[in-house]
Design a protein around this motif. Structure first.
Motif, PDB file in Angstrom:
ATOM      1  N   SER A  28       0.731  -1.109  -0.002  1.00 51.93           N
ATOM      2  CA  SER A  28      -0.133  -0.121   0.172  1.00 51.93           C
ATOM      3  C   SER A  28       0.766   1.383  -0.013  1.00 51.93           C
ATOM      4  O   SER A  28       0.408   2.313  -0.505  1.00 51.93           O
ATOM      5  CB  SER A  28      -0.900   0.041   1.139  1.00 51.93           C
ATOM      6  N   ARG A  51      -7.733   5.743  -2.807  1.00 51.32           N
ATOM      7  CA  ARG A  51      -8.270   4.581  -2.130  1.00 51.32           C
ATOM      8  C   ARG A  51      -7.558   3.607  -1.691  1.00 51.32           C
ATOM      9  O   ARG A  51      -7.499   3.326  -0.259  1.00 51.32           O
ATOM     10  CB  ARG A  51      -8.987   3.760  -3.359  1.00 51.32           C
ATOM     11  N   LEU A  55      -6.951   2.493   2.458  1.00 50.19           N
ATOM     12  CA  LEU A  55      -6.904   1.209   2.905  1.00 50.19           C
ATOM     13  C   LEU A  55      -5.651   1.088   3.927  1.00 50.19           C
ATOM     14  O   LEU A  55      -5.460   0.260   4.680  1.00 50.19           O
ATOM     15  CB  LEU A  55      -6.738   0.245   1.773  1.00 50.19           C
ATOM     16  N   SER A  56      -4.542   1.714   3.372  1.00 51.60           N
ATOM     17  CA  SER A  56      -3.330   1.653   4.058  1.00 51.60           C
ATOM     18  C   SER A  56      -3.482   2.088   5.581  1.00 51.60           C
ATOM     19  O   SER A  56      -3.040   1.447   6.557  1.00 51.60           O
ATOM     20  CB  SER A  56      -2.178   2.494   3.483  1.00 51.60           C
ATOM     21  N   LEU A  58      -6.283   1.751   7.287  1.00 53.23           N
ATOM     22  CA  LEU A  58      -6.819   0.660   7.765  1.00 53.23           C
ATOM     23  C   LEU A  58      -6.136  -0.669   8.334  1.00 53.23           C
ATOM     24  O   LEU A  58      -6.131  -1.071   9.422  1.00 53.23           O
ATOM     25  CB  LEU A  58      -8.138  -0.107   6.838  1.00 53.23           C
ATOM     26  N   LEU A  80      -7.611  -8.359  -0.763  1.00 53.76           N
ATOM     27  CA  LEU A  80      -7.348  -6.894  -0.705  1.00 53.76           C
ATOM     28  C   LEU A  80      -5.830  -6.830  -1.178  1.00 53.76           C
ATOM     29  O   LEU A  80      -5.275  -5.910  -2.124  1.00 53.76           O
ATOM     30  CB  LEU A  80      -7.596  -6.087   0.322  1.00 53.76           C
ATOM     31  N   MET A 120     -12.776  -4.489  -5.475  1.00 50.02           N
ATOM     32  CA  MET A 120     -12.505  -3.776  -4.202  1.00 50.02           C
ATOM     33  C   MET A 120     -13.665  -3.531  -3.176  1.00 50.02           C
ATOM     34  O   MET A 120     -13.576  -3.912  -2.061  1.00 50.02           O
ATOM     35  CB  MET A 120     -11.851  -2.454  -4.342  1.00 50.02           C
ATOM     36  N   LEU A 124     -14.757  -5.200   0.199  1.00 48.46           N
ATOM     37  CA  LEU A 124     -14.768  -4.508   1.594  1.00 48.46           C
ATOM     38  C   LEU A 124     -16.495  -4.730   1.717  1.00 48.46           C
ATOM     39  O   LEU A 124     -16.607  -4.487   3.237  1.00 48.46           O
ATOM     40  CB  LEU A 124     -14.854  -2.950   1.125  1.00 48.46           C
ATOM     41  N   ILE A 142     -13.544   3.801   5.696  1.00 49.06           N
ATOM     42  CA  ILE A 142     -13.665   2.636   4.797  1.00 49.06           C
ATOM     43  C   ILE A 142     -15.275   2.613   4.116  1.00 49.06           C
ATOM     44  O   ILE A 142     -15.779   2.221   3.105  1.00 49.06           O
ATOM     45  CB  ILE A 142     -13.359   1.390   5.503  1.00 49.06           C
TER      46      ILE A 142
END
Length: 679
Positions: A28, A51, A55-56, A58, A80, A120, A124, A142
């Motif tokens: 990421s 995006r 996510l990084s 998270l 992911l 994605m 999710l 998210i």
């Protein structure tokens, strides 16, 4: 979705959680750190990087909490990882590949970004955010990302479309000029196109030609002769443009070794065909050519392509699905009649005349005899088309379950499991296609992977209420309990427990499952030796079964109560609330009350839970203490009165607890007060 994973896998097919999170954060950060963008796909790339940055954050929070993850969470994170790696490959391809070829491929590349974002969103969608220990801000980000990914529209940069049309016009003029031996090429326009693509200096021209040559070599093994001829044609044009732009003499130099493709071949493979207009629904486009499909066919992976495109792909030596990357277990092409009919209906509605699909060899023999046809049909929405595609895929995969070899069955079970992961409509259509009896049979497979895919697919299918009846009617209970008791892997056993929990939601099935001699003992065994997720699934299933009074005694006899009390003391088990809920139900039968009353350690634990437990845990703790006081009377009441923390905790709950907690706390305080008065 095909998942390509890094090494060091566990037997379940996933990285250890620590390694997985490190890999996710690393890749990421690599994507998020990209600052220099190519000249194509700027908006798609920038949005994708944004995006991945979300996510990084998270992934970093999950790593920092260092809390155990459910198998569902691990599977989602694994997918992911695969998606983000594909994103990096896509961006690297745009940065390092030929600028002109990427420009011609702008629709194809945009589709790849679009598909990746959609996947994605699907991944999710099944990530249990509520169970992850993350901050509210991250959770909201998210959730917003999920909504955006679900609604994202196919996007191609308008300026790239314009530049591509200009390039195609220059190429067409160049082809015409070579054919008629005239200088028709607009080199000034070509110069502007090259400048806007970042090709300015002689060195950059040479680099572009080298990249085109590398692309031609790569496409020789994938795209076939037509695509290679286009690239060779483009190489010739760039070489000519370099000579004309940087030479002092504007001579029309034409390389003698250029082999032009025929006009008909170019027309058949033109990237800007009239059928690639933006109003064509995505469901009707071939994933390879992005043109309207004339003859849609289903391949072994369940994906649909236009017959000509996929046939060329296979005939050039490929044995994988272009869209998913999965290896095709056979090369049969099955006509997608439903989608073909819908395409003709859409063409009729939009006054589009579609030529029948013709192979290159047929084209050479009868290019002057191409037949056109139209069909008058009613309007059917694209949503209907998507449903029909899922239905055809399900029927195709069920056919492979019924007649295929073990390898084919393994692949089909895997595909059905993925198809059943999301969407009630998918679950309904898979069941209607007849998958359930075959999946039930596969539960007895000696192949651990097939068994896991089959039991997980049944679990996913059981979420749709009507499927519960079909699963039970297929005689699945015996096989599911067999997997629960002696499955090949712990993951299979745990998913079997989850399937029993799902089925036991129906009241009649509580009786049926509880009456099976091995069901409850197998759940109790999993309560003892499963992972945290497995223990929770087993406890949830036991709770459902304990709602039916006859089952309570069976659960007690199977030795559940000592295990449940032990789990209250085990902080690592992480199922305190689940264990309390089952104990509170078991107290409703005489055997359960007697067994619970034997415990010497339960009362102090319950007193602590009155202070530190969750709201639901506090309610069940009071229920247990109230029941023990009524049954054991003096002994338990004395323990409560002697403990300095019990009365303040009860008074606090009587004032500020939930309605149920307040009512039971009042009752317990009155009982203790009465005991004090009597003493």
């Amino acid at each position: 979705m095909d998942i390509t994973l890094p090494p060091l896998m566990t037997s379940s097919g996933c990285l250890p959680v620590g390694s997985l999170l490190k890999s996710l954060i690393h890749i990421s950060n690599e994507v998020a750190s990209i600052s220099k963008f190519p000249t194509v796909q700027v908006k798609n790339i920038s949005m994708m990087i944004r995006r991945v940055k979300l996510l990084s954050s998270l992934f970093q929070e999950i790593q920092e909490t260092n809390s155990p993850l459910l198998p569902t969470s691990i599977l989602c994170l694994t997918e992911l990882f695969s998606l983000i790696r594909r994103v990096k490959i896509l961006i690297d391809g745009c940065k390092e590949g030929s600028a002109l070829w990427n420009l011609l491929q702008t629709d194809v590349i945009s589709t790849q970004y679009h598909v990746t974002v959609k996947e994605m969103g699907s991944t999710l969608d099944i990530l249990p955010l509520s169970l992850l220990k993350i901050t509210t801000d991250t959770k909201e980000q998210i959730e917003l990302l999920l909504k955006q990914a679900t609604r994202v529209a196919f996007f191609v940069e308008p300026r790239e479309i314009l530049r591509r049309q200009e390039l195609l016009l220059v190429i067409a003029n160049y082809n015409e000029g070579k054919k008629e031996k005239k200088g028709l090429t607009d080199f000034e326009k070509m110069k502007q196109i090259l400048l806007s693509s970042g090709v300015k200096s002689p060195l950059e021209f040479e680099e572009e030609i080298l990249k085109l040559e590398a692309e031609a070599e790569k496409q020789a093994g994938t795209g076939g002769i037509f695509v290679v001829s286009k690239i060779n044609n483009l190489i010739s044009l760039v070489s000519m443009s370099k000579s004309m732009i940087f030479s002092t003499e504007n001579n029309d130099i034409v390389p003698e070794n250029l082999k032009l493709s025929s006009a008909i071949n170019w027309q058949q493979n033109n990237f800007s065909s009239s059928q690639s207009s933006s109003n064509i629904p995505d469901e009707y486009r071939c994933p390879i050519s992005l043109d309207l499909m004339r003859d849609p066919v289903i391949v072994a992976s369940g994906h649909t392509y236009d017959r000509n495109s996929i046939a060329q792909w296979i005939n050039t030596g490929h044995h994988t699905c272009p869209k998913s990357g999965q290896r095709l277990i056979h090369m049969a092409l099955i006509t997608n009649f439903a989608l073909k009919s819908l395409i003709h209906q859409w063409c009729q509605q939009n006054n589009i005349i579609v030529a029948e699909s013709i192979s290159p060899s047929d084209l050479e023999r009868s290019s002057s005899k191409r037949e056109l046809h139209e069909k008058s049909v009613d309007h059917i929405s694209t949503t209907k088309a998507a449903s029909q595609a899922v239905k055809m895929t399900a029927e195709f995969l069920v056919g492979k379950l019924a007649t295929g070899s073990p390898d084919i069955q393994r692949q089909a079970a895997y595909e059905l499991r993925l198809l059943a992961k999301t969407g009630m409509e998918n679950r309904r259509m898979i069941a209607e296609a007849g998958a359930i009896p075959f999946l039930v049979t596969l539960l007895g497979s000696h192949d651990s992977r097939i068994q896991w895919d089959a039991v997980t697919a049944l679990l996913n299918l059981s979420i749709f209420d009507k499927n519960k009846t079909l699963i039970m009617a297929a005689g699945s209970l015996e096989n599911i309990i067999h997997v629960l008791q002696s499955g090949k892997t712990m993951e299979a056993r745990e998913n079997a427990a989850a399937a029993i929990f799902s089925l036991s939601i129906v009241d009649d099935y509580k009786v049926t499952i509880g009456a099976h001699p091995r069901a409850i003992p197998a759940l109790v065994n999993l309560l003892g030796d499963g992972t945290t997720a497995g223990k929770r699934d087993a406890a949830a299933a036991l709770f459902n079964l304990a709602v039916y009074n006859v089952n309570k005694a069976s659960i007690v006899i199977s030795g559940a109560i000592p295990l449940l009390i032990y789990l209250l003391m085990d902080e690592k088990a992480g199922i305190t609330d689940d264990a309390l809920a089952v104990l509170a139900l078991l107290m409703g039968c005489s055997k359960g009350l007697k067994e619970i009353s034997k415990s010497k350690v339960l009362v102090p634990i319950l007193i602590d839970l009155l202070r530190f437990g969750s709201p639901k845990g506090k309610e069940n703790s009071i229920t247990l203490l109230l029941g023990l006081c009524k049954n054991s009377g003096e002994e338990v009441s004395r323990k409560l009165l002697l403990n300095p923390r019990s009365i303040p905790s009860l008074q606090s709950l009587a004032a500020d607890g939930s309605l149920k907690a307040r009512r039971k706390a009042d009752a317990l305080l009155r009982l203790l007060n009465r005991y004090c008065f009597q003493s």
